[in-house]
Scaffold this motif. Structure first.
Motif, PDB file in Angstrom:
ATOM      1  N   GLU A  63       0.835  -1.216   0.000  1.00 39.95           N
ATOM      2  CA  GLU A  63       0.000   0.000   0.000  1.00 39.95           C
ATOM      3  C   GLU A  63       0.864   1.257   0.000  1.00 39.95           C
ATOM      4  OE1 GLU A  63      -3.257   0.497  -0.332  1.00 39.95           O
ATOM      5  OE2 GLU A  63      -3.413  -1.651  -0.712  1.00 39.95           O
ATOM      6  N   ARG A  64       1.928   1.247   0.788  1.00 39.01           N
ATOM      7  CA  ARG A  64       2.820   2.410   0.835  1.00 39.01           C
ATOM      8  C   ARG A  64       3.479   2.629  -0.529  1.00 39.01           C
ATOM      9  NH1 ARG A  64       6.526   1.494   5.423  1.00 39.01           N
ATOM     10  NH2 ARG A  64       6.960  -0.232   4.071  1.00 39.01           N
ATOM     11  N   ASN A  65       3.902   1.544  -1.184  1.00 37.52           N
ATOM     12  CA  ASN A  65       4.520   1.678  -2.505  1.00 37.52           C
ATOM     13  C   ASN A  65       3.518   2.147  -3.554  1.00 37.52           C
ATOM     14  OD1 ASN A  65       6.993   0.897  -1.529  1.00 37.52           O
ATOM     15  ND2 ASN A  65       6.770  -1.237  -2.153  1.00 37.52           N
ATOM     16  N   GLN A  68       3.047   5.855  -3.105  1.00 37.94           N
ATOM     17  CA  GLN A  68       4.201   6.579  -3.639  1.00 37.94           C
ATOM     18  C   GLN A  68       4.185   6.578  -5.169  1.00 37.94           C
ATOM     19  OE1 GLN A  68       7.975   4.938  -2.536  1.00 37.94           O
ATOM     20  NE2 GLN A  68       8.972   6.929  -2.640  1.00 37.94           N
TER      21      GLN A  68
END
Length: 113
Positions: A63-65, A68
């Protein structure tokens, strides 16, 4: 072999002892020796728990990637920001100073004085 026959005769003489021996042997086989034993079942449950935690960690990283990547696709300044922060790239008229936040206390050797 003769010893086993003697042991079996003693077990058969005592009323009910052969049932207890068979029950104990079955319990050991089912509980610990067999491939599908209770012990292996407990170990597999523990491994499943560890793998589920690892899945949750990987989902958070995913999710973080994705967030980004979305920002990189929508914000043109995001590429510049990442290049500066991660790869220490700079423009021609700039100087970069890398500050280290790690604090190492100095050890003094009092015996050397």
């Amino acid at each position: 072999m003769k010893n086993l026959k003697n042991i079996w005769k003693i077990i058969c003489r005592v009323k009910g002892l052969k049932y207890i021996v068979v029950t104990v042997i079955a319990f050991v086989l089912i509980g610990f020796v067999d491939e599908n034993s209770v012990w292996h079942h407990i170990q597999n449950k523990q491994r499943i728990g560890e793998l589920e935690e690892e899945i949750q960690e990987n989902l958070a990283i995913h999710e973080r990637n994705n967030a980004q990547l979305r920002e990189l696709n929508t914000n043109p300044h995001a590429i510049r920001k990442i290049a500066r922060e991660r790869y220490f790239m700079k423009a021609d008229d700039e100087d970069i100073f890398v500050l280290n936040d790690d604090y190492k206390p100095q050890t003094t050797d009092e015996t050397a004085e």
